[in-house]
Write an enzyme that holds these catalytic residues in place. Sequence first.
Site, mmCIF file in Angstrom:
data_model
loop_
_atom_site.group_PDB
_atom_site.id
_atom_site.type_symbol
_atom_site.label_atom_id
_atom_site.label_comp_id
_atom_site.label_asym_id
_atom_site.label_seq_id
_atom_site.Cartn_x
_atom_site.Cartn_y
_atom_site.Cartn_z
ATOM 1 N N THR A 96 -4.070 4.111 0.692
ATOM 2 C CA THR A 96 -4.694 4.420 1.977
ATOM 3 C C THR A 96 -5.775 5.484 1.832
ATOM 4 O O THR A 96 -6.683 5.546 2.660
ATOM 5 C CB THR A 96 -3.646 4.880 3.017
ATOM 6 O OG1 THR A 96 -2.901 5.971 2.481
ATOM 7 C CG2 THR A 96 -2.713 3.751 3.403
ATOM 8 N N GLY A 119 -1.700 4.298 -4.581
ATOM 9 C CA GLY A 119 -1.565 3.050 -5.336
ATOM 10 C C GLY A 119 -0.439 3.081 -6.353
ATOM 11 O O GLY A 119 -0.031 2.036 -6.845
ATOM 12 N N VAL A 161 0.836 -1.196 0.000
ATOM 13 C CA VAL A 161 0.000 0.000 0.000
ATOM 14 C C VAL A 161 0.874 1.250 0.000
ATOM 15 O O VAL A 161 2.029 1.220 0.433
ATOM 16 C CB VAL A 161 -0.960 0.038 1.217
ATOM 17 C CG1 VAL A 161 -1.888 -1.160 1.221
ATOM 18 C CG2 VAL A 161 -0.216 0.126 2.520
ATOM 19 N N CYS A 162 0.305 2.323 -0.507
ATOM 20 C CA CYS A 162 0.902 3.654 -0.431
ATOM 21 C C CYS A 162 -0.259 4.630 -0.313
ATOM 22 O O CYS A 162 -1.359 4.224 0.061
ATOM 23 C CB CYS A 162 1.797 3.925 -1.647
ATOM 24 S SG CYS A 162 0.907 4.038 -3.206
ATOM 25 N N ALA A 163 -0.073 5.860 -0.655
ATOM 26 C CA ALA A 163 -1.148 6.841 -0.527
ATOM 27 C C ALA A 163 -2.209 6.675 -1.614
ATOM 28 O O ALA A 163 -3.401 6.746 -1.336
ATOM 29 C CB ALA A 163 -0.582 8.254 -0.568
#
Length: 188
Positions: A91, A67, A63-65
Amino acid sequence: MNSTMTPQQLHSRLGDLTVIDVRSPGEYAGGHIAGAHNIPLDQLQPALSVLRAAAERGGLALVCASGARSQTACDRLAAAGIPAVTLVGGTSAWAQDGRPLDRQPDGRTVWAMDRQVRLAAGSLVVLGLIVDLFVPGARWISAAVGAGLVFSALTNTCGMAALLARLPHNRRANAAFDLQATLNALRG
């Protein structure tokens, strides 16, 4: 296994997957999926053997902010023969779906890296154009930033994000990022 998951799909499989958050430590501290381990994208290479073992135990979800970085991480892991999925929308999508984010005790929130890049790039473009009014030729700063953004989009990499991730505001306020501690936790 699909290479992407929605927030609903990830939520239903949280007990089966090891969640790796590839954002900067500062972004991670500002809010992350409960139980996620922080391994920033630029630290992925030294973590490959531990990530391979975690994938073999039950799978990896990255995951990241938004995608984008987690998809880059999935691609890098796939090149190393390690299967992983990415959370579509990151996220941000997780939170928009009504899912909670854990925050570090200092409560500090750092802007998502893509937002920091947009601010820095936009500021450099405007600055180059303004300075060009007084120093002819300074507009080439703006052209260079534009070319860098095009290159970033074509290669799905971002040198500016890599530089911004190293700034103090992107680091945890009360503790230095400790990759070894994260890897030890992943080893169990």
